[in-house]
Design a protein around this motif. Structure first.
Motif, PDB file in Angstrom:
ATOM      1  N   GLN A  53       0.925  -1.165   0.059  1.00  0.00           N
ATOM      2  CA  GLN A  53       0.063  -0.126  -0.041  1.00  0.00           C
ATOM      3  C   GLN A  53       0.806   1.276  -0.105  1.00  0.00           C
ATOM      4  OE1 GLN A  53      -3.119  -0.781   2.919  1.00  0.00           O
ATOM      5  NE2 GLN A  53      -3.767   1.422   2.668  1.00  0.00           N
ATOM      6  N   HIS A 102       2.522   1.731  -3.477  1.00  0.00           N
ATOM      7  CA  HIS A 102       1.540   2.023  -4.398  1.00  0.00           C
ATOM      8  C   HIS A 102       1.077   3.342  -4.408  1.00  0.00           C
ATOM      9  CE1 HIS A 102      -1.902   1.344  -7.133  1.00  0.00           C
ATOM     10  NE2 HIS A 102      -2.523   1.922  -6.313  1.00  0.00           N
ATOM     11  N   GLU A 103       0.759   3.985  -3.219  1.00  0.00           N
ATOM     12  CA  GLU A 103       0.531   5.385  -2.888  1.00  0.00           C
ATOM     13  C   GLU A 103       1.594   6.125  -3.193  1.00  0.00           C
ATOM     14  OE1 GLU A 103      -2.396   4.444   1.111  1.00  0.00           O
ATOM     15  OE2 GLU A 103      -0.575   5.745   1.286  1.00  0.00           O
ATOM     16  N   GLU A 132       1.779   6.359  -7.020  1.00  0.00           N
ATOM     17  CA  GLU A 132       0.643   7.188  -7.828  1.00  0.00           C
ATOM     18  C   GLU A 132       0.701   8.708  -7.757  1.00  0.00           C
ATOM     19  OE1 GLU A 132      -2.385   6.251  -9.417  1.00  0.00           O
ATOM     20  OE2 GLU A 132      -1.161   4.420  -9.380  1.00  0.00           O
ATOM     21  N   THR A 133       1.297   9.034  -6.311  1.00  0.00           N
ATOM     22  CA  THR A 133       1.647  10.512  -6.328  1.00  0.00           C
ATOM     23  C   THR A 133       2.649  10.923  -7.001  1.00  0.00           C
ATOM     24  OG1 THR A 133       1.229   9.983  -3.869  1.00  0.00           O
ATOM     25  CG2 THR A 133       2.155  12.074  -4.121  1.00  0.00           C
TER      26      THR A 133
END
Ligand SMILES: [Fe+2]
Ligand SMILES: [Fe+2]
Length: 152
Positions: free
Chosen positions: A104, A107-108, A111-112
């Motif tokens: 997680q 992944h975050e 994405e950012t």
């Protein structure tokens, strides 16, 4: 992303990686099956690589990992003696939960960082790490389900 935020993120990643090393290392002596022991050893080496990379990134930014306590405390997780009390099933479940956290967080970040060309190299490495964490998690899930099948 400004440098302060990036340093904070990298340090948070480092803590979770340090915890994963600790998690797998601390279980080595209590695992009876040599195959499972090898798996944990291999996972540990991977997590150590992740840790080293993050440490290097922080160094290149002119700072350090800034750890102020044992990783398990900082990550809010169990370790050492507490782990010895867990059944293999529960250890697998803990592995799944910890790996989920790692997946997680990477992944975050990815994405950012998607629209920030400065972070594209870092993002690529973290994506590789995420694949490693997914692999670890998949192994735990698979072996948990095998245990559940045989004991049903
Ligand atoms: Fe990792
Ligand atoms: Fe992992």
């Amino acid at each position: 992303m400004d440098d302060d935020t990036l340093v904070k993120r990298l340090r948070r990643f480092y803590v979770l990686e340090a915890y994963q090393v600790d998690l797998y290392k601390s279980q080595l002596t209590s695992l009876e099956d040599p195959h499972i022991q090898h798996v944990f050893e291999r996972f540990m080496v991977r997590e150590q690589e992740h840790m080293d990379y993050l440490e290097q990134q922080l160094k290149e930014m002119g700072t350090g990992v800034g750890i102020a306590g044992p990783p398990f405390k900082l990550a809010g997780m169990v370790t050492g003696k507490a782990l010895d009390l867990l059944s293999l099933k529960d250890r697998y479940k803990l592995g799944i939960a910890v790996e989920q956290k790692a997946i997680q967080m990477y992944h975050e970040f990815i994405e950012t960082a998607r629209n920030d060309p400065r972070l594209s190299d870092l993002s690529k490495y973290l994506a590789y790490f995420m694949v490693d964490e997914e692999t670890h998690q998949f192994w735990f899930k698979e072996h948990l389900s095998r245990l559940e099948d045989t004991r049903a």
